[in-house]
Structures are given as structure tokens and as C-alpha cells.
Design an enzyme around this catalytic site. Structure first.
Site, short mmCIF file in Angstrom:
data_model
loop_
_atom_site.label_atom_id
_atom_site.label_comp_id
_atom_site.label_asym_id
_atom_site.label_seq_id
_atom_site.Cartn_x
_atom_site.Cartn_y
_atom_site.Cartn_z
N CYS A 82 52.03 36.51 31.98
CA CYS A 82 50.87 36.02 32.12
C CYS A 82 49.15 36.40 30.86
CB CYS A 82 49.61 36.96 33.17
SG CYS A 82 49.22 38.43 33.96
N LYS A 94 53.42 43.91 45.67
CA LYS A 94 51.04 43.85 44.69
C LYS A 94 50.89 42.47 45.41
CE LYS A 94 49.82 42.23 40.92
NZ LYS A 94 50.04 42.27 39.30
N TYR A 100 41.08 53.34 36.58
CA TYR A 100 39.95 53.12 34.86
C TYR A 100 38.87 54.50 35.07
CZ TYR A 100 41.92 48.55 35.52
OH TYR A 100 43.05 47.37 35.54
N ARG A 125 41.09 40.15 34.98
CA ARG A 125 41.27 39.14 34.68
C ARG A 125 40.84 38.88 33.40
NH1 ARG A 125 43.78 35.81 39.93
NH2 ARG A 125 45.34 37.68 40.22
N LYS A 136 49.64 48.00 44.81
CA LYS A 136 48.47 47.98 44.45
C LYS A 136 47.85 46.35 45.37
CE LYS A 136 47.77 44.99 40.58
NZ LYS A 136 48.29 44.83 39.02
C1 PBG Z 1 49.34 41.32 35.37
C2 PBG Z 1 48.58 42.77 36.35
C3 PBG Z 1 47.99 42.64 36.79
C4 PBG Z 1 47.19 43.54 37.03
C5 PBG Z 1 48.01 44.89 36.86
N1 PBG Z 1 49.30 44.15 35.51
C6 PBG Z 1 47.12 41.00 36.97
C7 PBG Z 1 46.89 40.28 38.09
O1 PBG Z 1 48.36 40.46 38.56
O2 PBG Z 1 46.09 38.94 37.92
C8 PBG Z 1 45.59 43.77 38.08
C9 PBG Z 1 45.10 45.17 37.46
C10 PBG Z 1 43.14 45.21 38.33
O3 PBG Z 1 43.28 44.55 38.67
O4 PBG Z 1 43.20 46.39 37.48
N2 PBG Z 1 49.69 40.57 36.53
ZN ZN Z 2 50.90 38.76 34.87
#
Ligand code: PBG
Ligand code: ZN
Length: 332
Positions: free
Chosen positions: A128, A202, A320, A212, A255
Site C-alpha cells: 500500500c 488483522k 509506538y 496512514r 491487530k
Molecule cells: C499496511 C499496514 C497498516 C498498518 C500496519 N501495516 C495499515 C493499513 O492496513 O491500512 C497499521 C498500523 C497502525 O495503525 O499503527 N498494510
Molecule cells: Zn497494506
């Protein structure tokens, strides 16, 4: 006449002093080896650049040199592991910068491993951040994410991370069959011992919003609900976890973490591999915002939020707040 002893439960007996509470606490204190710090490395003309992320106070997009310096600083304070995300200068519809030999993450891995050889460097495997449209896979003519056509790309990304010297790869794209494809790709390339930590569970979560901004990876159209899980589903988490284990992953990530600690518990009970929790960007920003406003005691809320993840079964936590905890000596 002697009064009859009360026959109710006297839970307060074991709460009389800090020493007694310490003695009987069920959850072990946080350790440095329980924590992983995520970093955003940005491809910029100035390698010393340090750009704050407005929705994540305290978090920065770091140029290569700035990243090396910051990681080294926390390594000296006891940092054990990092998770890397790349913010490339150019994006396209094939995510070519995600697997380029001199891609931003690949260069970051080489630099960090050279400076801190014992630090565990984990790379997030996704597309992404590198796609002009911001989705985690290849799009078809209708703009839908194609599953099987995306797998070879993800495999290339993971192999490029291994070649750069990553210690582990963590696929976060949620395509079906990706663990099998990546495992095969790594094995063929000679990386039989390189672990895959799968973001198997996820959810399609609004808690990723601040991430993002940090990774500049918001989808240009639509959302991620056709590949990330529906927040209403719990039993499906076990299906996802078992599928990824069958395909050859070595550890699992759940997650977001706090709002899904019921899921964390279930996955940990059902699967005999390490289960990690990712306390995501939105969880971080909520606590930070309230802390900065003086509405909560931030330090205590941070510790409580992480303790609850350990209590729910997390072996390791991606957070974080890792730098903050090391800086303020809140972990052993
Ligand atoms: C990429 C990814 C994401 C996160 C980790 N790897 C974002 C998403 O899926 O849009 C989110 C991590 C966070 O919010 O700290 N796919
Ligand atoms: Zn992604």
C-alpha cells in the site's frame, strides 16, 4: 463470647501493601524484550529529515541518517527490535519501489544492521505504501484488489527484505495464500531460517487512521474491507490464524490490540506459537491526545494498556510507546 468469623471473601488481604501486591501479581512486569518499536523511513533528498506526523505527536518520518541515529540512540537504551515501514519518493501501480534493491526500506535495513548488528530488524511486507492507489494489492480493471496476481509481488518484497539483511518479515496485506507463497519464495532464495510473523488476524479498523498519515498509504478510493477482517467476527480469527500456520508462518499478530484483546486471548489459547499484539496508531494517538491535554495520567495509562495486552496473552507487543518506555526507564 467470641464473635463468629465473617465468612465472606477478604480479597483486600492480598492488597495491603505494594510489596504484597507485587508478590501476588499474576502478570509479569514488562521487559525490554517484550517490545518492538515501529519506524517510518522516508526517502528524501535530505537524509537527516525529521518530519513530525501531526496525528501522532512524538512520531516522525525519518530520513535514512536520522533513522540510523535515532535507532542507535534507543539501542543504547535497550531497544531490542524494530519494525520498518517505508515512505518512497515515487509510487506506481506495480509497487516497484517495494522490492527495489535500493528501495528505502532495503537501504534502511542495511544501515541499521551495520550500525546495530544485534538489533532485530523486522520488515512489514505490504504494497500500500508503494502503490499509487494506496491498496495492498494489484488492482483489476474494475479497481478491485486481485488476490492471486498479488502473491508474486509480495514474495518479491519479502525476498528483497531478506537480501537486505532483515531478521524477520511480517506480511500485513491480508491476501489469501500469501504465507505459502512467501515461504516458498524465501526457501528457494535460500532463507530457510528466516521467520515469517504473519499479521494473520488483522481487522478493517478505523484505528489505522493516523498510520496512514505517517505512511502516506490511505487508499485513494474505497476501503480495505474486501481483504481485512470484519470487526464483528471472532471465530473467523481462528480460521485465519490456523490457515497461516498451515501455510508455514512462525508467529502470529493480532491487530489492533486493545479493542481486540478478546481475540488475542482466543488466538493465544488456540495456537501454540508466539502471539504478538500490535497496539496500532489510533490506540497510540488516543492516549497521547488525552495525555497532552492533561485529561489522564499518560504514563500510567500507557503502562496499563500494555499490561492488559500481556494479561490477554501477548508474548510480544508492537507499540509506538516503546521509545518512551525505554527513555523513562519504565521497563526492565
Ligand atoms: C499496511 C499496514 C497498516 C498498518 C500496519 N501495516 C495499515 C493499513 O492496513 O491500512 C497499521 C498500523 C497502525 O495503525 O499503527 N498494510
Ligand atoms: Zn497494506
Amino acid at each position: 463470647m467470641k464473635a463468629l468469623a465473617a465468612n465472606f471473601h477478604r480479597g483486600r488481604r492480598l492488597r495491603t501493601s505494594e510489596a504484597v501486591r507485587d508478590l501476588v501479581r499474576e502478570t509479569a512486569p514488562l521487559l525490554r524484550e517484550d517490545l518492538i518499536m515501529p519506524y517510518f523511513v522516508v526517502e528524501a533528498n535530505d537524509p537527516n529529515v525529521r518530519t513530525s506526523v501531526p496525528s501522532m505527536p512524538g512520531i516522525y518520518q525519518l530520513g535514512l541518517a536520522a533513522l540510523e541515529q535515532q535507532v542507535a540512540r534507543y539501542y543504547d537504551l535497550g531497544l531490542k527490535a524494530v519494525l520498518l515501514f517505508g515512505v518512497p519518493q515515487s509510487k506506481d501501480e506495480l509497487a516497484t519501489q517495494a522490492y527495489a534493491r535500493d528501495g528505502i526500506v532495503q537501504r534502511a535495513v542495511r544501515r541499521i544492521k551495520k550500525r546495530c548488528p544485534d538489533l532485530i530488524v523486522i520488515c512489514d511486507v505490504c504494497l500500500c505504501e508503494y502503490m499509487s492507489h494506496g491498496h495492498c494489492g494489484l488492482l483489476d480493471a474494475q479497481g478491485d484488489v486481485q488476490n492471486d496476481a498479488t502473491l508474486p509481488l509480495l514474495t518479491k518484497v519479502a525476498v528483497s527484505h531478506a537480501q537486505a539483511g532483515a531478521d524477520m518479515v511480517a506480511p500485513s496485506d491480508m491476501m489469501d495464500g500469501r504465507i505459502q507463497a512467501i515461504r516458498q519464495g524465501l526457501d528457494v532464495a535460500g532463507y530457510l531460517s528466516l521467520p515469517i510473523v504473519s499479521y494473520a488476524v488483522k481487522y478493517a479498523s478505523a484505528y489505522y487512521g493516523p498510520f496512514r498519515d505517517a505512511a502516506e498509504s490511505a487508499p485513494a478510493h474505497g476501503n480495505r474491507k474486501s481483504y481485512q477482517m470484519d470487526p464483528g467476527n471472532a471465530r473467523e480469527a481462528l480460521l485465519e490464524a490456523k490457515a497461516d500456520l498451515d501455510e508455514g508462518c512462525d508467529a502470529l499478530i493480532v491487530k489492533p490490540a486493545g479493542p481486540y484483546s478478546d481475540i488475542l486471548w482466543r488466538v493465544k489459547e488456540a495456537c501454540n506459537v508466539p502471539v504478538w499484539a500490535y497496539q496500532v496508531s489510533g490506540e497510540y494517538s488516543l492516549i497521547r491526545a488525552a495525555g497532552l491535554n492533561g485529561w489522564i495520567c499518560e504514563e500510567q495509562v500507557i503502562l496499563e494498556s500494555l499490561q492488559s495486552l500481556k494479561r490477554a496473552g501477548a508474548a510480544t507487543i508492537i507499540s509506538y510507546f516503546t521509545e518512551y518506555l525505554l527513555e523513562h526507564k519504565l521497563v526492565r
